[in-house]
Design a protein around this motif. Structure first.
Motif, mmCIF file in Angstrom:
data_model
loop_
_atom_site.group_PDB
_atom_site.id
_atom_site.type_symbol
_atom_site.label_atom_id
_atom_site.label_comp_id
_atom_site.label_asym_id
_atom_site.label_seq_id
_atom_site.Cartn_x
_atom_site.Cartn_y
_atom_site.Cartn_z
ATOM 1 N N ASP A 146 0.835 -1.204 0.000
ATOM 2 C CA ASP A 146 0.000 0.000 0.000
ATOM 3 C C ASP A 146 0.869 1.253 0.000
ATOM 4 O O ASP A 146 0.494 2.275 -0.572
ATOM 5 C CB ASP A 146 -0.898 0.015 1.241
ATOM 6 N N VAL A 147 2.015 1.174 0.697
ATOM 7 C CA VAL A 147 2.956 2.303 0.774
ATOM 8 C C VAL A 147 4.364 1.738 0.588
ATOM 9 O O VAL A 147 4.676 0.643 1.069
ATOM 10 C CB VAL A 147 2.861 3.022 2.144
ATOM 11 N N ILE A 148 5.226 2.495 -0.104
ATOM 12 C CA ILE A 148 6.602 2.055 -0.350
ATOM 13 C C ILE A 148 7.564 3.036 0.302
ATOM 14 O O ILE A 148 7.425 4.259 0.144
ATOM 15 C CB ILE A 148 6.881 1.979 -1.863
ATOM 16 N N VAL A 149 8.520 2.506 1.054
ATOM 17 C CA VAL A 149 9.627 3.311 1.562
ATOM 18 C C VAL A 149 10.810 3.084 0.625
ATOM 19 O O VAL A 149 11.322 1.970 0.512
ATOM 20 C CB VAL A 149 10.005 2.920 3.009
ATOM 21 N N PHE A 150 11.219 4.148 -0.090
ATOM 22 C CA PHE A 150 12.349 4.077 -1.011
ATOM 23 C C PHE A 150 13.569 4.614 -0.277
ATOM 24 O O PHE A 150 13.625 5.788 0.072
ATOM 25 C CB PHE A 150 12.050 4.895 -2.264
ATOM 26 N N MET A 151 14.535 3.711 -0.022
ATOM 27 C CA MET A 151 15.698 4.095 0.784
ATOM 28 C C MET A 151 16.911 4.344 -0.103
ATOM 29 O O MET A 151 17.213 3.556 -1.007
ATOM 30 C CB MET A 151 15.999 3.006 1.812
ATOM 31 N N VAL A 152 17.589 5.482 0.153
ATOM 32 C CA VAL A 152 18.814 5.837 -0.558
ATOM 33 C C VAL A 152 19.913 6.122 0.468
ATOM 34 O O VAL A 152 19.639 6.223 1.665
ATOM 35 C CB VAL A 152 18.589 7.065 -1.474
ATOM 36 N N ASP A 153 21.139 6.234 -0.016
ATOM 37 C CA ASP A 153 22.314 6.373 0.861
ATOM 38 C C ASP A 153 22.744 7.839 0.921
ATOM 39 O O ASP A 153 23.214 8.402 -0.076
ATOM 40 C CB ASP A 153 23.440 5.499 0.312
ATOM 41 N N GLY A 154 22.590 8.469 2.096
ATOM 42 C CA GLY A 154 22.934 9.876 2.263
ATOM 43 C C GLY A 154 24.428 10.136 2.257
ATOM 44 O O GLY A 154 24.855 11.278 2.038
ATOM 45 N N ARG A 155 25.223 9.092 2.508
ATOM 46 C CA ARG A 155 26.689 9.280 2.464
ATOM 47 C C ARG A 155 27.196 9.221 1.026
ATOM 48 O O ARG A 155 28.007 10.027 0.606
ATOM 49 C CB ARG A 155 27.379 8.170 3.264
ATOM 50 N N GLN A 156 26.703 8.224 0.293
ATOM 51 C CA GLN A 156 27.203 8.007 -1.069
ATOM 52 C C GLN A 156 26.582 8.981 -2.062
ATOM 53 O O GLN A 156 27.188 9.344 -3.063
ATOM 54 C CB GLN A 156 26.910 6.564 -1.492
ATOM 55 N N GLY A 157 25.343 9.390 -1.780
ATOM 56 C CA GLY A 157 24.671 10.305 -2.696
ATOM 57 C C GLY A 157 23.924 9.565 -3.799
ATOM 58 O O GLY A 157 23.826 8.336 -3.805
ATOM 59 N N LEU A 158 23.419 10.313 -4.743
ATOM 60 C CA LEU A 158 22.571 9.791 -5.809
ATOM 61 C C LEU A 158 23.400 9.086 -6.878
ATOM 62 O O LEU A 158 24.405 9.619 -7.340
ATOM 63 C CB LEU A 158 21.807 10.963 -6.439
#
Length: 441
Positions: free
Chosen positions: A85-97
């Motif tokens: 129903d809901v998705i948490v999209f996790m990214v890395d704040g140290r490595q960046g996009l």
């Protein structure tokens, strides 16, 4: 209402499993500093601000990789996205996009599901130098967190529950028996449904492509109304054949949540597998009625006591749900298939059965006389009073003098006495132990 499902997705090694374990409050997923170590989807039950939901942890998505394990992980994450129903999209704040993040964001936008963008590994109060880069993903405002330190986890959970569907009317009227057909692929789930529906019954409609990606088939049998929630579509949707059964749990989660009764279909030639145990375990934990259907029984060579030996093995392998009736059927020959419908109706009634308080207390009192409650350091357990709080599943409140004195074994004894007197076949029973105010300790 079925509990909402939240999927945590992202490329490998961004901290999804650390986040999952922090939310779950216990170490469930394997966490190592090596990309792709979380290969199996794990789920847990979560409660936040009176909202209960199921959270799915996925292996990392590697969009460009065609190696077998990453490809399986990607398909698993795709299934979690379809189911959620809901998705948490996790990214890395140290490595960046990086490019993989952009490709995953494209996949998520196509899903049309609510997405919460979590920038993980921001372990200080200072903003990540990459923070504004994540706006490029077009997912919405990034929310910085630290799964390892637990920073801003409450804010993230607040954002997740905002997107839950509003509580409203059920999909179907309460008198409709909702039945989830669960189990591994290729065990004959659809064949059993088709055999039942082929016996002069009225098919009301076929509703395909629901938000949970199951196939609902409402039908009537005389005055009884049913809806089969079929999860068999998993294999048709998947291009990956290796270990595809592991993904069936994802599909099963949503179907089980919506159901009153679950039919766990097992291949007689394979017997009970670890995957069957996992799926049965979720039905049990969710408090649903359960019937175990052993299909392809016509393919088993019979000797004296073959069925009894098979039944003994089932009870050993699925000892946590001894209450579940077992049917041996063949969808091909039709052997005993029509008994499935009778058993669904019976278990549905057992699941919704309510016991008068006076009658219940007579049984509890007699049970205590036959087997004295346990004691510890001179203090003995006292059960002052019992009442049934709810149904589906039947839930009983025991008013006692001291929770510490209620041993698991005595509660199991009390459950067995209640079952002996009232039945409750096919349904788990829940107990809530409540210390009576002013009770004699």
């Amino acid at each position: 209402m079925a509990k909402p499902i939240v999927a945590v997705v992202g490329r490998p090694n961004v901290g999804k499993s650390t986040f999952f374990n922090k939310i779950a409050g216990k170490r469930i997923a394997i966490v190592e500093d090596q990309p792709g170590v979380t290969r199996d989807r794990i789920y847990t039950e979560v409660e936040w601000l009176n909202h209960k939901f199921t959270m799915i942890d996925t292996g990392g998505i590697e969009p460009e990789s065609e190696e077998i394990i990453p490809a399986q992980m990607r398909r698993q994450a795709e299934l979690a996205i379809e189911t959620a129903d809901v998705i948490v999209f996790m990214v890395d704040g140290r490595q960046g996009l990086i490019s993989s993040d952009r490709e995953i964001a494209d996949m998520l936008r196509k899903s049309k599901k609510p997405v919460v963008l979590a920038v993980n590994k921001v372990d200080t109060k200072e903003q990540s130098p990459h923070y504004y880069d994540f706006y490029e993903l077009g997912i919405g405002d990034p929310l910085e967190i630290s799964s390892a330190l637990g920073l801003n986890m409450g804010d993230l959970l607040d954002e997740i529950v905002k997107h839950f569907p509003e509580e409203g009317a059920e999909d179907y009227d309460e008198e409709v028996m909702k039945v989830a057909i669960i189990g591994k692929p290729n065990v004959g789930k659809s064949s059993i449904i088709n055999k039942i529906l082929g016996e002069d019954r009225v098919i009301v409609s076929d509703i395909a492509g629901t938000t949970r990606d199951a196939i609902d088939t409402p039908f009537t049998d005389g005055e009884d109304e049913y809806v089969f929630i079929d999860t068999a579509g998993i294999r048709r949707k998947s291009k990956i054949t290796e270990h595809v059964e592991r993904y069936s749990v994802i599909r099963s989660l949503a179907a089980i949540e919506r159901a009153d009764v679950c039919l766990l279909v097992v291949d007689a030639e394979e017997g009970i597998t670890e995957q069957d145990k996992r799926i049965a375990g979720f039905s049990h934990e969710s408090g649903k009625g359960l019937i175990i259907v052993i299909n392809k029984w016509d393919l088993i060579e019979k000797e004296t006591n073959t069925m009894n030996h098979f039944l003994k093995n089932i009870r050993e392998e699925l000892s946590f749900c001894e209450y579940a009736p077992v049917l041996f059927v063949s969808a091909v020959t039709g052997q005993r298939v029509m008994k499935v419908l009778e058993k669904i109706k019976f278990v549905s009634n057992q699941h919704a059965m309510r016991i008068p308080t006076g009658t219940l207390n007579e049984v509890v009192g007699e049970a205590m006389l036959l087997n004295q409650p346990p004691s510890d350091k001179g203090k003995r357990l006292k059960i002052f009073y019992a009442t049934q709080a709810s149904v589906r599943p039947p839930t009983f409140i025991l008013f006692i003098n001291d929770k510490e004195l209620m041993h698991f074994s005595y509660q199991r004894y009390m459950e067995n006495r209640i079952r002996e007197n009232f039945g409750f076949e096919g349904t788990p029973i829940r107990f809530i132990n409540r210390e009576k105010a002013g009770g004699d300790k």
